[in-house]
Design a protein around this motif. Structure first.
Motif, PDB file in Angstrom:
ATOM      1  N   CYS A  22      59.406 109.419  38.578  1.00  0.00           N
ATOM      2  CA  CYS A  22      58.593 110.608  38.830  1.00  0.00           C
ATOM      3  C   CYS A  22      59.050 111.323  40.090  1.00  0.00           C
ATOM      4  O   CYS A  22      59.123 110.718  41.175  1.00  0.00           O
ATOM      5  CB  CYS A  22      57.128 110.221  38.961  1.00  0.00           C
ATOM      6  SG  CYS A  22      56.039 111.623  39.309  1.00  0.00           S
ATOM      7  N   ARG A  24      57.391 113.580  41.593  1.00  0.00           N
ATOM      8  CA  ARG A  24      56.240 113.927  42.425  1.00  0.00           C
ATOM      9  C   ARG A  24      55.772 112.764  43.299  1.00  0.00           C
ATOM     10  O   ARG A  24      55.465 112.941  44.471  1.00  0.00           O
ATOM     11  CB  ARG A  24      55.086 114.430  41.540  1.00  0.00           C
ATOM     12  CG  ARG A  24      55.358 115.801  40.907  1.00  0.00           C
ATOM     13  CD  ARG A  24      55.674 116.827  41.984  1.00  0.00           C
ATOM     14  NE  ARG A  24      56.048 118.118  41.474  1.00  0.00           N
ATOM     15  CZ  ARG A  24      55.224 119.157  41.324  1.00  0.00           C
ATOM     16  NH1 ARG A  24      53.952 119.017  41.614  1.00  0.00           N
ATOM     17  NH2 ARG A  24      55.669 120.311  40.893  1.00  0.00           N
ATOM     18  N   CYS A  25      55.693 111.551  42.731  1.00  0.00           N
ATOM     19  CA  CYS A  25      55.175 110.428  43.516  1.00  0.00           C
ATOM     20  C   CYS A  25      56.264 109.455  43.946  1.00  0.00           C
ATOM     21  O   CYS A  25      56.004 108.525  44.708  1.00  0.00           O
ATOM     22  CB  CYS A  25      54.081 109.698  42.741  1.00  0.00           C
ATOM     23  SG  CYS A  25      54.684 108.721  41.346  1.00  0.00           S
ATOM     24  N   ARG A  27      58.124 107.160  42.188  1.00  0.00           N
ATOM     25  CA  ARG A  27      58.133 105.810  41.617  1.00  0.00           C
ATOM     26  C   ARG A  27      58.344 105.891  40.116  1.00  0.00           C
ATOM     27  O   ARG A  27      58.220 106.963  39.517  1.00  0.00           O
ATOM     28  CB  ARG A  27      56.845 105.058  41.932  1.00  0.00           C
ATOM     29  CG  ARG A  27      55.581 105.779  41.492  1.00  0.00           C
ATOM     30  CD  ARG A  27      54.349 104.914  41.653  1.00  0.00           C
ATOM     31  NE  ARG A  27      54.369 103.786  40.730  1.00  0.00           N
ATOM     32  CZ  ARG A  27      53.296 103.026  40.459  1.00  0.00           C
ATOM     33  NH1 ARG A  27      52.150 103.274  41.082  1.00  0.00           N
ATOM     34  NH2 ARG A  27      53.378 102.038  39.613  1.00  0.00           N
ATOM     35  N   HIS A  29      57.400 105.125  36.218  1.00  0.00           N
ATOM     36  CA  HIS A  29      56.248 104.879  35.348  1.00  0.00           C
ATOM     37  C   HIS A  29      56.765 104.481  33.971  1.00  0.00           C
ATOM     38  O   HIS A  29      57.848 104.915  33.557  1.00  0.00           O
ATOM     39  CB  HIS A  29      55.390 106.134  35.224  1.00  0.00           C
ATOM     40  CG  HIS A  29      54.892 106.665  36.535  1.00  0.00           C
ATOM     41  ND1 HIS A  29      53.983 105.995  37.314  1.00  0.00           N
ATOM     42  CD2 HIS A  29      55.199 107.800  37.210  1.00  0.00           C
ATOM     43  CE1 HIS A  29      53.737 106.692  38.409  1.00  0.00           C
ATOM     44  NE2 HIS A  29      54.467 107.802  38.367  1.00  0.00           N
ATOM     45  N   ARG A 175      47.676 113.353  36.111  1.00  0.00           N
ATOM     46  CA  ARG A 175      47.024 113.715  37.369  1.00  0.00           C
ATOM     47  C   ARG A 175      46.439 115.119  37.286  1.00  0.00           C
ATOM     48  O   ARG A 175      45.950 115.653  38.271  1.00  0.00           O
ATOM     49  CB  ARG A 175      48.025 113.653  38.526  1.00  0.00           C
ATOM     50  CG  ARG A 175      48.521 112.273  38.871  1.00  0.00           C
ATOM     51  CD  ARG A 175      49.389 112.308  40.115  1.00  0.00           C
ATOM     52  NE  ARG A 175      49.971 111.008  40.395  1.00  0.00           N
ATOM     53  CZ  ARG A 175      49.354 110.033  41.054  1.00  0.00           C
ATOM     54  NH1 ARG A 175      48.123 110.219  41.498  1.00  0.00           N
ATOM     55  NH2 ARG A 175      49.960 108.881  41.278  1.00  0.00           N
ATOM     56  N   GLN A 177      48.305 117.760  36.698  1.00  0.00           N
ATOM     57  CA  GLN A 177      49.333 118.706  37.126  1.00  0.00           C
ATOM     58  C   GLN A 177      50.075 119.255  35.912  1.00  0.00           C
ATOM     59  O   GLN A 177      50.268 118.550  34.918  1.00  0.00           O
ATOM     60  CB  GLN A 177      50.322 118.005  38.062  1.00  0.00           C
ATOM     61  CG  GLN A 177      49.690 117.433  39.312  1.00  0.00           C
ATOM     62  CD  GLN A 177      50.642 116.520  40.071  1.00  0.00           C
ATOM     63  OE1 GLN A 177      51.453 115.826  39.483  1.00  0.00           O
ATOM     64  NE2 GLN A 177      50.523 116.518  41.394  1.00  0.00           N
ATOM     65  N   CYS A 253      52.908 110.114  35.047  1.00  0.00           N
ATOM     66  CA  CYS A 253      52.280 109.955  36.346  1.00  0.00           C
ATOM     67  C   CYS A 253      50.761 110.135  36.259  1.00  0.00           C
ATOM     68  O   CYS A 253      50.257 111.089  35.653  1.00  0.00           O
ATOM     69  CB  CYS A 253      52.869 110.967  37.338  1.00  0.00           C
ATOM     70  SG  CYS A 253      52.404 110.657  39.050  1.00  0.00           S
ATOM     71  N   GLY A 254      50.037 109.199  36.874  1.00  0.00           N
ATOM     72  CA  GLY A 254      48.587 109.246  36.868  1.00  0.00           C
ATOM     73  C   GLY A 254      47.965 108.377  35.806  1.00  0.00           C
ATOM     74  O   GLY A 254      46.748 108.138  35.821  1.00  0.00           O
TER      75      GLY A 254
END
Length: 258
Positions: A22, A24-25, A27, A29, A175, A177, A253-254
């Motif tokens: 990802c 954005r974060c 890491r 997934h 998330r 987004q 993500c999320g």
């Protein structure tokens, strides 16, 4: 042709259906096959029994026959997502990769991540210009400076068009987004043609946009073995890392906290 029984899908390690890093974060997934395995087997069996994918239509469309997948066009990937809705009920979604015999959308199947009407409208003129350049290239002598200049011009036009097409894709995640495809790509850089059109991005995008929590995902290949021999009828395959894997990290993500 006698297809390989889909029960051979069990020969493939089912631990991970799709994964990605990802942007954005920062890491990775991943999502397992999990409870999507059973519905995927059921979908395969239904396709084999019906010989078409427009199951619910009272009048079968010959373009949607599975014979298409054993012809010159070759086979195709199909995916199933098992998810939980906001009331806790299990929901099963299905998707086909890309277009099916030039058809983007079909009742009962998850739609693409792009507005197909906008796509056709906004790319028509550029595609026509590229076709004209192609005809002009053919008319020039091999190895001539004029031909080389036209080839370079067509290559630049094609690259620009692909960037514009990718910007039309809107990718949601869990998330809340939503970003244009180029902003979800890892590592940074131009994504390959067809990125965003495979089963996993379609299914995860639909789930995220509709408040569904994915529990598992399974993708299988149906049809004639591809030229490289890397895809065979009746087998599970994880999402590819070189194309889907570049955006799936963002799209997943999320999910861990859902």
């Amino acid at each position: 042709m006698q297809p390989t029984p889909i029960r051979s899908l069990g020969e493939f390690d089912p631990a991970i259906a799709c994964r990605g890093w990802c942007v954005r974060c920062g890491r990775e997934h991943a999502l397992p096959i999990g409870p999507a395995r059973g519905p995927a087997l059921e979908l395969f069996d239904r396709m084999e029994a019906a010989g078409r994918i427009d199951f619910d239509s009272p009048e079968p469309d010959p373009r949607l026959s599975t014979d298409y997948l054993f012809g010159r066009a070759g086979g195709q990937m199909f995916g199933v997502l098992s998810a939980r809705d906001q009331n806790g009920a299990t929901v099963v979604l299905k998707a086909f990769s890309g277009q099916y015999n030039s058809i983007w959308e079909l009742d009962g199947w998850v739609p693409p991540l792009i507005d197909t009407a906008r796509f056709r409208r906004d790319t028509f003129e550029a595609e026509q210009r590229i076709k004209v350049l192609g005809r002009e290239i053919v008319a020039q002598p091999l190895g001539s400076p004029a031909r080389d200049r036209l080839i370079h011009k067509r290559r630049r036009a094609s690259a620009t068009l692909m960037q514009e097409i990718h910007a039309m894709y809107r990718l949601p995640n869990f998330r809340g987004q939503v970003v244009p495809l180029p902003l979800a790509v890892h590592p940074e850089g131009n994504a390959p043609t067809g990125t965003g059109d495979c089963c996993a991005p379609k299914l995860l995008g639909y789930a995220a946009a509709n408040g569904l929590t994915p529990l598992g995902l399974a993708e299988f290949y149906f049809g004639r073995t591809n030229p490289s021999g890397s895809r065979e009828h009746g087998r599970f395959y994880p999402s590819c890392l070189d194309k889907c894997g570049r955006i799936l990290g963002f799209m997943l993500c999320g999910l861990e906290g859902a």
